[in-house]
Design a protein around this motif. Structure first.
Motif, PDB file in Angstrom:
ATOM      1  N   LEU A  67       1.985 -47.520  34.221  1.00 37.78           N
ATOM      2  CA  LEU A  67       1.253 -48.751  34.530  1.00 37.78           C
ATOM      3  C   LEU A  67       0.167 -48.498  35.570  1.00 37.78           C
ATOM      4  N   LYS A  68       0.435 -47.559  36.478  1.00 42.85           N
ATOM      5  CA  LYS A  68      -0.559 -47.223  37.506  1.00 42.85           C
ATOM      6  C   LYS A  68      -1.804 -46.608  36.853  1.00 42.85           C
TER       7      LYS A  68
ATOM      8  N   PHE B  26      -2.338 -51.066  37.114  1.00 43.63           N
ATOM      9  CA  PHE B  26      -1.335 -52.049  37.535  1.00 43.63           C
ATOM     10  C   PHE B  26      -0.506 -51.425  38.657  1.00 43.63           C
ATOM     11  N   GLU B  27      -0.557 -52.006  39.836  1.00 38.39           N
ATOM     12  CA  GLU B  27       0.148 -51.430  40.963  1.00 38.39           C
ATOM     13  C   GLU B  27       0.672 -52.544  41.871  1.00 38.39           C
TER      14      GLU B  27
ATOM     15  N   LYS C 117       0.014 -56.067  40.903  1.00 40.80           N
ATOM     16  CA  LYS C 117      -1.375 -56.525  40.909  1.00 40.80           C
ATOM     17  C   LYS C 117      -2.206 -55.735  39.903  1.00 40.80           C
ATOM     18  N   THR C 118      -3.356 -56.304  39.542  1.00 40.84           N
ATOM     19  CA  THR C 118      -4.289 -55.662  38.635  1.00 40.84           C
ATOM     20  C   THR C 118      -5.498 -55.175  39.405  1.00 40.84           C
TER      21      THR C 118
ATOM     22  N   ALA D 248       6.598 -56.269  33.459  1.00 39.97           N
ATOM     23  CA  ALA D 248       5.622 -57.193  32.865  1.00 39.97           C
ATOM     24  C   ALA D 248       6.293 -58.501  32.466  1.00 39.97           C
TER      25      ALA D 248
ATOM     26  N   SER E  44       3.771 -63.149  34.887  1.00 35.61           N
ATOM     27  CA  SER E  44       3.297 -62.251  35.931  1.00 35.61           C
ATOM     28  C   SER E  44       1.872 -61.805  35.629  1.00 35.61           C
ATOM     29  N   GLU E  45       1.203 -61.251  36.631  1.00 32.90           N
ATOM     30  CA  GLU E  45      -0.164 -60.779  36.449  1.00 32.90           C
ATOM     31  C   GLU E  45      -0.213 -59.608  35.471  1.00 32.90           C
ATOM     32  N   ILE E  46       0.790 -58.722  35.539  1.00 30.15           N
ATOM     33  CA  ILE E  46       0.837 -57.598  34.612  1.00 30.15           C
ATOM     34  C   ILE E  46       1.103 -58.083  33.194  1.00 30.15           C
TER      35      ILE E  46
ATOM     36  N   ARG F 212      -1.909 -59.224  31.201  1.00 37.55           N
ATOM     37  CA  ARG F 212      -2.984 -58.272  30.899  1.00 37.55           C
ATOM     38  C   ARG F 212      -2.505 -57.062  30.091  1.00 37.55           C
ATOM     39  N   LEU F 213      -1.221 -56.725  30.185  1.00 34.36           N
ATOM     40  CA  LEU F 213      -0.708 -55.547  29.488  1.00 34.36           C
ATOM     41  C   LEU F 213      -0.471 -55.851  28.011  1.00 34.36           C
TER      42      LEU F 213
END
Length: 306
Positions: free
Chosen positions: A137-138, A142-143, A146-147, A186, A190-192, A195-196
């Motif tokens: 994810l990094k 994605f960390e 957060k994006t 995810a 959530s923010e991830i 977007r994922l």
């Protein structure tokens, strides 16, 4: 369609589809959350013998780069021919893509298509599936939930291959645990999660003999035989207006895709051929169109079929 470009993570398990069991709950969870279907493959013009070549032919179709694969084979092409094959960045608006693998042939092939190769040993031998999920994810930016907008890949492709029965069983267990860790990170809302774009693609490997129980031709079995000629051909059998030559109707790749509040939810509850046949909504597309579908999600290609 999302209001921002997705960041796709593709988990590709070569030869793992026959090894899925009811105990692989996380892989089944992706199927129950998202949209499911098949990727139809072509027969090779000459049957491959080595396992690496079987894998490479399948991978090349997934990336719509069969011409590039033939070009790196000394008997079928040349370095000059390879130079004419556009890179992944040239085809998809500068897309930055990473390929994670422990197979030297996959690494070399990915680099020739402008993928940045990342050794998967760091993800499998040293790290747990939870830590590996964080690192994958990094790579996508994605960390810590957060994006990030800088220093990330647009797309990450992870290859896990089954070369022997023993390694295949370990591979599918690892794939299941990795999927579980990614789904945990995810969470819906959530923010991830927003977007994922997660794709889980499992294949049967190079299977030459037709299996009627795993045949795409059976998708129309429910139609009355008296009216079967009135039904249009499925798109996986066509290229433009012409019929595809050498299409393999049996043992397609199985694919489930999920992105929170973006992908459609089918009625499938398990990751299996029979479940996708009965309850999946995507039916089958040619394997070489897969990369265009994914690129569309990150706003780097027009919609396939539009």
């Amino acid at each position: 369609m999302a209001d921002k470009p997705s960041r796709p993570l593709i988990l590709y398990g070569y030869g793992l589809a026959p090894l899925i069991s009811p105990f692989h709950s996380h892989i089944h969870s992706v199927a129950s959350r998202g949209c499911c279907g098949f990727l139809a493959l072509d027969y090779p013009s000459s049957p491959p013998v080595a396992e690496d070549e079987k894998l490479m032919r399948e991978l090349a179709q997934m990336l719509d780069a069969s011409e590039a694969f033939c070009s790196v084979d000394g008997e079928k092409g040349s370095k000059e021919a390879l130079k004419k094959v556009p890179s992944i960045a040239e085809r998809f608006m500068g897309m930055r893509a990473a390929i994670v693998t422990s197979a030297p042939a996959v690494k070399c092939f990915g680099e020739k298509l402008s993928f940045t190769a990342v050794e998967s040993d760091n993800f499998r031998e040293v790290q747990s599936s939870e830590v590996a999920a964080i690192e994958l994810l990094k790579l996508l930016g994605f960390e810590d939930g957060k994006t990030l907008d800088k220093d990330h890949f647009d797309l990450v492709f992870l290859h896990i291959g089954a070369h022997t029965k023993d390694s295949g069983q370990r591979d599918v267990e690892y794939m299941n645990n990795l999927v579980g860790s990614i789904l945990q990170a995810a969470q819906p809302g959530s923010e991830i999660g927003s977007r994922l774009h997660l794709s889980v693609v499992l294949s049967y490997g190079s299977v030459m003999e037709d299996d009627p129980n795993l045949s795409l031709m059976s998708l129309k079995d429910g139609n009355s035989c008296g009216y079967s000629s009135l039904f249009p051909r499925q798109s996986y059998t066509l290229k433009g207006v012409n019929l595809r030559n050498g299409i393999r109707h049996h043992n397609p790749m199985l694919i489930a895709q999920w992105q929170d509040a973006v992908t459609r939810k089918d009625l499938a509850e398990e990751f299996s051929f029979s479940e996708f046949k009965e309850h999946g909504g995507n039916l089958a597309i040619p394997a070489d169109r897969f990369v265009y579908e994914v690129a569309f999600k990150l706003w780097k290609a027009p919609k396939y079929g539009a």
